[in-house]
Design a protein around this motif. Structure first.
Motif, short mmCIF file in Angstrom:
data_model
loop_
_atom_site.label_atom_id
_atom_site.label_comp_id
_atom_site.label_asym_id
_atom_site.label_seq_id
_atom_site.Cartn_x
_atom_site.Cartn_y
_atom_site.Cartn_z
N PHE A 199 0.83 -1.20 0.00
CA PHE A 199 0.00 0.00 0.00
C PHE A 199 0.87 1.26 0.00
CE2 PHE A 199 -2.52 3.26 2.29
CZ PHE A 199 -3.61 3.32 1.43
N SER A 200 1.90 1.28 0.83
CA SER A 200 2.77 2.46 0.91
C SER A 200 3.54 2.67 -0.40
CB SER A 200 3.75 2.34 2.08
OG SER A 200 4.59 1.21 1.92
N TRP A 201 3.93 1.57 -1.05
CA TRP A 201 4.63 1.69 -2.34
C TRP A 201 3.74 2.40 -3.36
CZ3 TRP A 201 9.47 0.62 -4.27
CH2 TRP A 201 9.59 0.66 -5.67
N VAL A 202 2.49 1.98 -3.46
CA VAL A 202 1.56 2.57 -4.42
C VAL A 202 1.31 4.04 -4.12
CG1 VAL A 202 -0.82 2.52 -5.28
CG2 VAL A 202 0.43 0.38 -4.97
N ILE A 203 1.10 4.37 -2.84
CA ILE A 203 0.83 5.75 -2.45
C ILE A 203 2.02 6.65 -2.77
CG2 ILE A 203 0.38 7.30 -0.52
CD1 ILE A 203 -2.04 5.67 -1.39
N ILE A 204 3.23 6.18 -2.45
CA ILE A 204 4.43 6.96 -2.73
C ILE A 204 4.61 7.13 -4.23
CG2 ILE A 204 6.95 7.02 -2.54
CD1 ILE A 204 6.62 5.43 0.09
N ALA A 205 4.46 6.02 -4.98
CA ALA A 205 4.62 6.07 -6.44
C ALA A 205 3.64 7.05 -7.07
CB ALA A 205 4.42 4.67 -7.03
N TRP A 206 2.44 7.08 -6.54
CA TRP A 206 1.41 7.99 -7.06
C TRP A 206 1.84 9.45 -6.86
CZ3 TRP A 206 -4.21 6.22 -7.29
CH2 TRP A 206 -5.01 7.19 -7.90
N ASN A 207 2.41 9.74 -5.68
CA ASN A 207 2.75 11.12 -5.35
C ASN A 207 4.04 11.60 -6.00
OD1 ASN A 207 0.87 12.44 -3.14
ND2 ASN A 207 0.97 10.26 -2.65
N VAL A 208 5.02 10.72 -6.19
CA VAL A 208 6.29 11.15 -6.80
C VAL A 208 6.28 10.92 -8.31
CG1 VAL A 208 7.52 10.63 -4.67
CG2 VAL A 208 7.50 8.92 -6.51
N GLY A 209 5.20 10.35 -8.84
CA GLY A 209 5.13 10.11 -10.29
C GLY A 209 6.11 9.05 -10.75
N PHE A 210 6.30 8.01 -9.92
CA PHE A 210 7.30 6.98 -10.22
C PHE A 210 7.06 6.29 -11.56
CE2 PHE A 210 9.02 2.61 -9.69
CZ PHE A 210 10.35 2.93 -9.47
N TYR A 211 5.79 6.09 -11.91
CA TYR A 211 5.47 5.39 -13.16
C TYR A 211 5.11 6.35 -14.30
CZ TYR A 211 5.40 1.21 -10.28
OH TYR A 211 5.75 0.18 -9.44
N GLU A 212 5.24 7.64 -14.05
CA GLU A 212 4.92 8.62 -15.09
C GLU A 212 6.17 8.94 -15.90
OE1 GLU A 212 2.88 11.97 -13.40
OE2 GLU A 212 1.67 10.68 -12.11
N VAL A 213 6.55 8.01 -16.74
CA VAL A 213 7.71 8.16 -17.61
C VAL A 213 7.22 8.11 -19.05
CG1 VAL A 213 9.93 7.21 -18.31
CG2 VAL A 213 9.24 7.12 -15.91
N TYR A 214 7.46 9.20 -19.79
CA TYR A 214 6.99 9.30 -21.17
C TYR A 214 8.19 9.30 -22.12
CZ TYR A 214 3.00 10.90 -18.44
OH TYR A 214 2.00 10.99 -17.51
N ARG A 215 7.90 9.30 -23.41
CA ARG A 215 8.98 9.26 -24.40
C ARG A 215 9.85 10.52 -24.34
NH1 ARG A 215 6.64 7.86 -29.66
NH2 ARG A 215 5.06 6.76 -28.49
N PHE A 216 9.30 11.65 -23.85
CA PHE A 216 10.08 12.88 -23.78
C PHE A 216 10.69 13.10 -22.40
CE2 PHE A 216 5.52 13.85 -23.32
CZ PHE A 216 5.49 14.34 -22.03
N THR A 217 10.51 12.16 -21.46
CA THR A 217 11.08 12.30 -20.10
C THR A 217 12.60 12.16 -20.15
OG1 THR A 217 9.06 11.35 -19.14
CG2 THR A 217 11.02 11.41 -17.75
N LYS A 218 13.30 13.06 -19.46
CA LYS A 218 14.76 13.01 -19.44
C LYS A 218 15.23 11.91 -18.48
CE LYS A 218 15.03 18.02 -20.16
NZ LYS A 218 13.58 18.30 -19.98
#
Length: 413
Positions: A10-29
Motif C-alpha cells: 500500500f505504501s509503495w503505491v501511495i508513494i509512487a502515485w505522489n512522486v510520479g514513479f510510473y509517469e515516464v513518457y517518451r520525452f522524459t529526461k
C-alpha cells in the motif's frame, strides 16, 4: 508478516502515485527518471523504518535497508531496461513512432523541428512543417486535409502565429478527428486556458487537454480495479445467472443466448460488445436503436433491459480489456459515424476506454437518443469525466448505477 507486506504494498503505491514513479513518457529526461527512483527509495525506506520501529521494535536496521534496497534496485532495473529498450527500438527499427506536423514559423518551431530530427529515440516522426504566411484560413484547411490523408497523430502549433479564432479551428478539428493538439508558447505569452506543460529537451510544450488516464499509474489503478471488479461479477453472478437466463431466452425465442455487436472503443478501434439477447433476431439490430414499446423486444428481454441485467456480459469485455467498468458508453458503429459528423467534440470520448456505465448514464442520459439535446449533453458529461477522472468518481458512478437500477429508470427499456 501479512500486515507488514500489506503495508509495504500500500505504501509503495501511495508513494509512487505522489512522486510520479510510473509517469515516464517518451520525452522524459533520464535524470528525471533517476530522480523519481531516488525519491521513491528514500520515502519507501523511511516508511519501512517507521512501521517496523513502531510495531516490531526491530534491532537489525541493516536487514530492512537490504530488503528495501534490493526491491528498489530490482524494480528500477526493469524500469530502466524498458525505458532504454523503447528508445533503442525507436531509433534502430523505427517502431513506436508518433507521426507529427508543426504549424507556424519562428525560432521555437525550428528548435522543435531540430529536436524531433536529432532525437529519433524519442519516437517522433516529423512529417511536414506548415508556415502560415498569406491566406491563413486556406492554408489551415490544407493542413487539416493533410493530417487526415496522412494519418498524423499529433499537431504542434506556434501560438504567436494564430489568432483566437484560428486556435479554436485547430481545437475543434483535433477534437472531432481524435488527434492530439499541443502548443508552442512565446516567453511573454500568457495562456488563458488551464494547460499542462511538458519539456522536449528544453523546449516548453503546452497540452490543451490534461487527461488523468494518460498517466501510467492512473491507468494501472483503473485497470487493476476493472480486473478485480469484473472477476467478482463473472464468478459471483454470471457463473450461476447465465444458465438460468440461457434457458429462459431460448425458451421464448430461437436464437443465440448472447448478442454481439460491433462498437467503437479506445482510439476509435472497433470491438465486439456482448449482451444477453433481449430481442428476437432481426436484420436491423445494428442500425436502429431500441425505442419504447419496441416490438422486437421479448418478454424476458423487457425484464432484463429494465433491470440492466442484459449488460452484464460486458464484464467479459472489461476483463479482456476492450472496455472499462466506468467510461463513455460505446455506440454502434453506424451511429458513431453519424454522430461524429453532426455532434461537436463527439470523437473526444474515444481518448479513453468505453464503459458499461458512465457519468452521463447516471445523470439521465442513457438509452435511446431521442433528440440532439440528449447526445450533446451525453458528450458533455463524457468529456467532463475524461478530464476529471478519479477512482472515487468511478465508485460514485457505480453506486449511482446500482441505485438507479434498483429504483427503476424511465429510459430503461
Amino acid at each position: 508478516m501479512l500486515y507488514f507486506h500489506l503495508f509495504d504494498s500500500f505504501s509503495w503505491v501511495i508513494i509512487a502515485w505522489n512522486v510520479g514513479f510510473y509517469e515516464v513518457y517518451r520525452f522524459t529526461k533520464v535524470f528525471e527518471v533517476f530522480g523519481k527512483i531516488l525519491n521513491q527509495y528514500i520515502l519507501f525506506t523511511i516508511l519501512n523504518f517507521a512501521y517496523l520501529g513502531y510495531f516490531l521494535k526491530f534491532s537489525e536496521p541493516s536487514e530492512i535497508l537490504k530488503f528495501v534496497s534490493f526491491a528498489i534496485v530490482l524494480i528500477s532495473f526493469v524500469k530502466l531496461f524498458v525505458f532504454y529498450f523503447l528508445k533503442r527500438f525507436r531509433a534502430v527499427f523505427g517502431g513506436n513512432f508518433r507521426r507529427v506536423i508543426i504549424v507556424g514559423g519562428g525560432d521555437k518551431t525550428m528548435e522543435l523541428a531540430n529536436f524531433f530530427n536529432e532525437n529519433p529515440d524519442y519516437g517522433y516522426n516529423l512529417i511536414k512543417m506548415f508556415k502560415l504566411d498569406n491566406n491563413k484560413i486556406e492554408q489551415i484547411q490544407k493542413c487539416f486535409s493533410f493530417v487526415v490523408e496522412n494519418k498524423i497523430d499529433e499537431i504542434y502549433c506556434s501560438l504567436s502565429d494564430l489568432s483566437k479564432e484560428e486556435i479554436n479551428m485547430f481545437v475543434d478539428f483535433t477534437d472531432n478527428n481524435l488527434k492530439v493538439l499541443k502548443f508552442l508558447p512565446d516567453k511573454e505569452e500568457v495562456l488563458s486556458r488551464n494547460m499542462k506543460f511538458d519539456y522536449y529537451g528544453y523546449i516548453p510544450v503546452a497540452s490543451l487537454r490534461d487527461i488523468p488516464l494518460d498517466k501510467t499509474v492512473n491507468t494501472l489503478v483503473k485497470r487493476g480495479f476493472d480486473i478485480v471488479f469484473s472477476l467478482i461479477v463473472i464468478v459471483g453472478v454470471l457463473s450461476w445467472l447465465t444458465p438460468i437466463l440461457a434457458i429462459l431466452i431460448k425458451w421464448e425465442s430461437k436464437g443465440p443466448v448472447f448478442f454481439k455487436q460491433r462498437r467503437n472503443g479506445l482510439n476509435y478501434h472497433e470491438f465486439d460488445c456482448y449482451k444477453f439477447r433481449s430481442m428476437r433476431p432481426n436484420e436491423i439490430a445494428d442500425l436502429e436503436q431500441v425505442s419504447k414499446n419496441d416490438p422486437r423486444i421479448t418478454k424476458i428481454g423487457r425484464f432484463i433491459r429494465k433491470t440492466s441485467i442484459d449488460e452484464l456480459p460486458q464484464f467479459f469485455n472489461v476483463f479482456l480489456g476492450t472496455m472499462s467498468v466506468v467510461g463513455p458508453r460505446p455506440h454502434m458503429v453506424s451511429h458513431t459515424e453519424m454522430y461524429a459528423k453532426s455532434v461537436d467534440k463527439f470523437m473526444v470520448r474515444h481518448f479513453i476506454k468505453p464503459g458499461i456505465t458512465g457519468l452521463a448514464q447516471t445523470n439521465g442520459y442513457r438509452g435511446e437518443v431521442e433528440t440532439d439535446y440528449d447526445i450533446i449533453n451525453r458528450v458533455k458529461y463524457d468529456i467532463f469525466y475524461l478530464e476529471n477522472w478519479s477512482l472515487l468518481l468511478d465508485l460514485k458512478i457505480i453506486f449511482m448505477t446500482v441505485y438507479n437500477a434498483i429504483r427503476g429508470e424511465e429510459k430503461a427499456y
